[in-house]
Motif scaffolding. Structure first.
Motif, PDB file in Angstrom:
ATOM      1  N   SER A 158     -12.567  -3.605   5.688  1.00  0.00           N
ATOM      2  CA  SER A 158     -11.485  -3.190   4.803  1.00  0.00           C
ATOM      3  C   SER A 158     -11.572  -1.689   4.584  1.00  0.00           C
ATOM      4  CB  SER A 158     -11.576  -3.904   3.455  1.00  0.00           C
ATOM      5  OG  SER A 158     -10.639  -3.347   2.537  1.00  0.00           O
ATOM      6  N   ASP A 202      -9.015  -0.322   2.864  1.00  0.00           N
ATOM      7  CA  ASP A 202      -8.100  -0.219   1.719  1.00  0.00           C
ATOM      8  C   ASP A 202      -8.940  -0.013   0.457  1.00  0.00           C
ATOM      9  OD1 ASP A 202      -6.256  -0.504  -0.308  1.00  0.00           O
ATOM     10  OD2 ASP A 202      -5.276  -2.249   0.568  1.00  0.00           O
ATOM     11  N   GLY A 224       2.360  -2.410   1.324  1.00  0.00           N
ATOM     12  CA  GLY A 224       1.512  -3.140   0.387  1.00  0.00           C
ATOM     13  C   GLY A 224       2.120  -4.469  -0.034  1.00  0.00           C
ATOM     14  N   THR A 226      -6.248  -2.513   6.952  1.00  0.00           N
ATOM     15  CA  THR A 226      -5.977  -1.146   6.527  1.00  0.00           C
ATOM     16  C   THR A 226      -5.271  -1.088   5.180  1.00  0.00           C
ATOM     17  OG1 THR A 226      -3.784  -0.934   7.549  1.00  0.00           O
ATOM     18  CG2 THR A 226      -5.702  -0.521   8.952  1.00  0.00           C
ATOM     19  N   ALA A 227      -5.248   0.125   4.628  1.00  0.00           N
ATOM     20  CA  ALA A 227      -4.516   0.401   3.391  1.00  0.00           C
ATOM     21  C   ALA A 227      -3.014   0.393   3.693  1.00  0.00           C
ATOM     22  CB  ALA A 227      -4.947   1.752   2.830  1.00  0.00           C
ATOM     23  N   HIS A 244      -1.376   5.498   3.841  1.00  0.00           N
ATOM     24  CA  HIS A 244      -2.786   5.762   4.109  1.00  0.00           C
ATOM     25  C   HIS A 244      -3.091   5.548   5.600  1.00  0.00           C
ATOM     26  CE1 HIS A 244      -4.157   6.131  -0.085  1.00  0.00           C
ATOM     27  NE2 HIS A 244      -3.229   5.242  -0.354  1.00  0.00           N
ATOM     28  N   THR A 245      -2.479   4.541   6.181  1.00  0.00           N
ATOM     29  CA  THR A 245      -2.718   4.243   7.590  1.00  0.00           C
ATOM     30  C   THR A 245      -2.249   5.387   8.473  1.00  0.00           C
ATOM     31  OG1 THR A 245      -2.450   1.876   7.170  1.00  0.00           O
ATOM     32  CG2 THR A 245      -2.241   2.611   9.445  1.00  0.00           C
ATOM     33  N   GLY A 259      -1.827  -3.582   9.704  1.00  0.00           N
ATOM     34  CA  GLY A 259      -1.286  -2.717   8.655  1.00  0.00           C
ATOM     35  C   GLY A 259       0.161  -2.992   8.344  1.00  0.00           C
TER      36      GLY A 259
END
Length: 363
Positions: free
Chosen positions: A58, A60, A32, A155-156, A160-161, A29
């Motif tokens: 995924s 995400d 982005g 992960t996103a 989000h993680t 993670g």
């Protein structure tokens, strides 16, 4: 730096993950756009050399695994072309929530179905992350029933993680809300169901909509709490932080490491992507530039000057990363390439740099 100190510095490689046979879950993670998916794919390829069966997942919403491997993946595990032990799946929280609602609705009458949908809508709007928590619970229930040796989670982005780590708290809030509704309105809801022509609870065991929802949330909480216990075991779970050598990314990585520590999640690997000439430092390049710029064209000189400025900036933030984590973390510098890393062949080639890094000299 003494020889003793050099031996104490963790190797700049993810080989420690590949070699740790007890690991079952590896999360990758970071912010982005820093190369999490590429790192996840490359790490999974190396793990596939050492494990019998590897799964990459995924979580995400903007899935990239299909693009990275140049192969379409979906909700069910699919074998990666060219491998006999590497699988990929891309999950969608919205689709999972629809599946959960459909499964619950299938055992209820028409009136209770409407109430269940209303309860679920109220939960998702009032408790952010409940849909992701329930989706993740379904994923973990599915994955645990399979025979994968290790699972890599792509992960996103960081926000989000971190919400993933708070799923136990989210589930307690959701259960509390349903209990409150049951205490305040349970009798009235059952009466309404009867007045509308349905039985007072048409679940498989005659449960009311609130009881059915309470049962589902309780099951979800039990799965998440069990998984959370495994996640806090460093022999079973670890987290790989991915960043690029820029201020915002390094800053977010520091925040991520701190939050992981608060939740008791092991993290001792940092991958820094898009590094200009990881085997050289800015002073070496500056010396070369000073000696050569007189013979360069104006355009070449401008390009080299910008490249050197970028290299100096990167070296500053890489230095900060070593200051923060160098004594305890494996810090891996991944080079900036002149091509995209897409497709099995290029991913496999690039994956070697994760376990056989460039020989670096760090002051």
């Amino acid at each position: 730096m003494s020889a003793f100190e050099e031996e104490d510095i963790p190797e700049p490689s993810l080989a420690n993950i590949v070699d740790q046979e007890s690991l079952k879950w590896v999360f990758v993670g970071g912010k982005g756009g820093v190369g999490k998916t590429t790192t996840s794919c490359c790490l999974s390829i190396q793990l596939a050399k050492a494990r019998n069966k590897v799964l990459v997942v995924s979580t995400d919403p903007a899935h990239n695994l299909s693009d990275a491997f140049c192969q379409k993946f979906g909700r069910d595990p699919m074998l990666v072309n060219g491998f006999d032990n590497l699988y990929v799946m891309e999950i969608d929280a919205n689709q999972d929530m629809e599946k959960i609602q459909d499964e619950m609705a299938a055992t209820a009458g028409d009136e209770d179905q409407s109430m269940l949908q209303s309860l679920m809508g109220d939960l998702t709007s009032s408790i952010p992350g409940i849909d992701e928590a329930m989706s993740f619970s379904e994923l973990m229930k599915q994955v645990q029933s399979m025979d994968y040796d290790i699972v890599v989670f792509d992960t996103a982005p960081t926000g989000h993680t971190l919400r993933l780590l708070s799923f136990p708290t989210i589930m307690e809030k959701a259960l509390g809300k349903i209990m409150d509704l049951k205490d305040k309105f349970g009798g009235m809801l059952n009466s309404m169901s009867g007045l509308m022509g349905g039985a007072a609870g048409t679940g498989p065991n005659g449960e009311s909509p609130t009881d059915m929802m309470l049962g589902k949330l309780t099951e979800t909480r039990e799965i998440i709490n069990k998984v959370n216990t495994m996640f806090q075991d460093p022999t079973v779970t670890t987290f790989v932080c991915v960043c690029i050598p820029e201020f915002l990314s390094i800053f977010e990585t520091e925040r991520l490491v701190q939050e992981l520590g608060k939740f008791g999640i092991d993290s001792h690997n940092v991958v820094i992507n898009q590094v200009l000439f990881p085997e050289k430092d800015a002073d070496e390049l500056a010396e070369w530039y000073e000696g050569e710029k007189g013979s360069m064209s104006k355009e070449c000189g401008e390009i080299c000057a910008k490249m050197l400025a970028r290299k100096k900036m990167q070296d500053k933030y890489i230095g900060q990363c070593f200051d923060l984590y160098g004594d305890d973390f494996h810090i891996i510098l991944q080079p900036l390439l002149d091509h995209e890393v897409r497709g099995v062949e290029k991913l496999t080639e690039f994956s070697e740099t994760l376990v056989n890094p460039v020989d670096l000299e760090v002051d």
